[in-house]
Motif scaffolding. Structure first.
Motif, short mmCIF file in Angstrom:
data_model
loop_
_atom_site.label_atom_id
_atom_site.label_comp_id
_atom_site.label_asym_id
_atom_site.label_seq_id
_atom_site.Cartn_x
_atom_site.Cartn_y
_atom_site.Cartn_z
N ALA A 113 0.88 -1.17 0.00
CA ALA A 113 0.00 0.00 0.00
C ALA A 113 0.91 1.22 0.00
CB ALA A 113 -0.91 -0.01 1.22
N VAL A 114 0.95 1.95 -1.11
CA VAL A 114 1.89 3.04 -1.30
C VAL A 114 1.14 4.37 -1.29
CG1 VAL A 114 3.63 4.01 -2.85
CG2 VAL A 114 3.37 1.53 -2.67
N SER A 115 1.64 5.30 -0.47
CA SER A 115 1.10 6.65 -0.45
C SER A 115 2.27 7.63 -0.51
CB SER A 115 0.24 6.89 0.79
OG SER A 115 1.01 6.79 1.96
N TYR A 116 2.01 8.90 -0.36
CA TYR A 116 3.02 9.94 -0.51
C TYR A 116 4.27 9.67 0.32
CZ TYR A 116 5.39 14.43 -0.35
OH TYR A 116 6.34 15.41 -0.41
N ASN A 117 4.11 9.39 1.61
CA ASN A 117 5.27 9.23 2.47
C ASN A 117 5.21 7.96 3.33
OD1 ASN A 117 3.26 9.99 4.21
ND2 ASN A 117 4.45 11.58 5.25
N ARG A 118 4.53 6.95 2.83
CA ARG A 118 4.36 5.72 3.59
C ARG A 118 4.20 4.53 2.65
NH1 ARG A 118 4.62 4.77 8.19
NH2 ARG A 118 4.51 6.83 9.05
N CYS A 119 4.74 3.40 3.06
CA CYS A 119 4.55 2.15 2.33
C CYS A 119 4.20 1.06 3.34
CB CYS A 119 5.81 1.75 1.56
SG CYS A 119 5.64 0.19 0.67
N GLY A 120 3.04 0.48 3.19
CA GLY A 120 2.63 -0.66 4.00
C GLY A 120 2.98 -1.95 3.27
N VAL A 121 3.55 -2.91 3.99
CA VAL A 121 3.97 -4.18 3.42
C VAL A 121 3.29 -5.29 4.21
CG1 VAL A 121 5.93 -5.67 2.85
CG2 VAL A 121 6.21 -3.17 2.80
N LYS A 122 2.64 -6.22 3.49
CA LYS A 122 1.98 -7.36 4.14
C LYS A 122 2.34 -8.63 3.40
CE LYS A 122 -2.01 -5.01 6.11
NZ LYS A 122 -3.48 -5.00 6.21
N PHE A 123 2.87 -9.58 4.14
CA PHE A 123 3.23 -10.89 3.59
C PHE A 123 2.30 -11.97 4.14
CE2 PHE A 123 7.48 -8.90 3.21
CZ PHE A 123 7.82 -9.30 1.92
N ASP A 124 1.98 -12.93 3.30
CA ASP A 124 1.43 -14.21 3.72
C ASP A 124 1.78 -15.22 2.64
OD1 ASP A 124 -0.46 -13.27 1.82
OD2 ASP A 124 -2.05 -14.44 2.74
N THR A 125 1.52 -16.48 2.90
CA THR A 125 1.88 -17.54 1.97
C THR A 125 0.61 -18.24 1.53
OG1 THR A 125 4.02 -17.81 3.05
CG2 THR A 125 3.30 -19.60 1.61
N HIS A 126 0.25 -18.08 0.28
CA HIS A 126 -1.01 -18.63 -0.24
C HIS A 126 -1.01 -20.15 -0.31
CE1 HIS A 126 -2.13 -14.54 -1.22
NE2 HIS A 126 -0.96 -14.40 -1.84
N SER A 127 0.16 -20.76 -0.44
CA SER A 127 0.23 -22.21 -0.66
C SER A 127 0.14 -23.04 0.62
CB SER A 127 1.52 -22.55 -1.39
OG SER A 127 2.65 -22.17 -0.62
N VAL A 128 0.11 -22.41 1.79
CA VAL A 128 0.04 -23.20 3.02
C VAL A 128 -1.41 -23.46 3.42
CG1 VAL A 128 2.28 -22.40 3.85
CG2 VAL A 128 0.22 -21.19 4.57
N ASN A 129 -1.59 -24.39 4.35
CA ASN A 129 -2.92 -24.76 4.84
C ASN A 129 -3.83 -25.19 3.70
OD1 ASN A 129 -2.34 -24.33 7.54
ND2 ASN A 129 -3.01 -22.20 7.49
N SER A 130 -3.32 -26.06 2.84
CA SER A 130 -4.08 -26.58 1.69
C SER A 130 -4.64 -25.46 0.83
CB SER A 130 -5.21 -27.50 2.18
OG SER A 130 -4.68 -28.57 2.92
#
Length: 118
Positions: free
Chosen positions: A75-92
């Motif tokens: 999530a990119v804005s003027y003076n900030r970047c939010g980063v979110k990771f997860d792994t789609h391939s886990v938990n079936s």
């Protein structure tokens, strides 16, 4: 045995099908104190002086995370970047957190620290 941010950053991502359990998540979070679990994703927000610095950071982490083939939500804005990771391939295929999320978070932190030091 606890792991450090440097040890995580030195690792490489690999295909994961097993999600980390809560104890492993908490252990890895201890190595990355600026990150939190938010809605099942590993999340952190980074602040910058202006849009140029924000985009420079996004471009730098894009190179790193593409090399690991493990891509976050940004999530990119003027003076900030939010980063979110997860792994789609886990938990079936239902998603969750794997070691790859913590490896990439440590690598993103290293990019941010390098930028801040220069």
């Amino acid at each position: 045995m606890s792991i450090t941010a440097n040890e995580l950053a030195a690792r490489r991502c690999s295909h994961q099908t097993d999600a980390l359990d809560e104890a492993a998540i908490q252990s890895h979070l201890a190595a990355l104190p600026d990150w939190k679990v938010d809605g099942g994703k590993l999340a952190r927000s980074f602040g910058f002086k202006d849009y140029y610095q924000t985009l420079a950071f996004v471009n730098a982490i894009a190179w790193v995370i593409h090399a690991e083939d493990h891509h976050p939500d940004l999530a990119v804005s003027y003076n900030r970047c939010g980063v979110k990771f997860d792994t789609h391939s886990v938990n079936s295929g239902k998603g969750g957190l794997s070691i790859n999320d913590f490896i990439c978070a440590a690598k993103v932190d290293a990019v941010f620290a390098q930028r801040a030091a220069s």
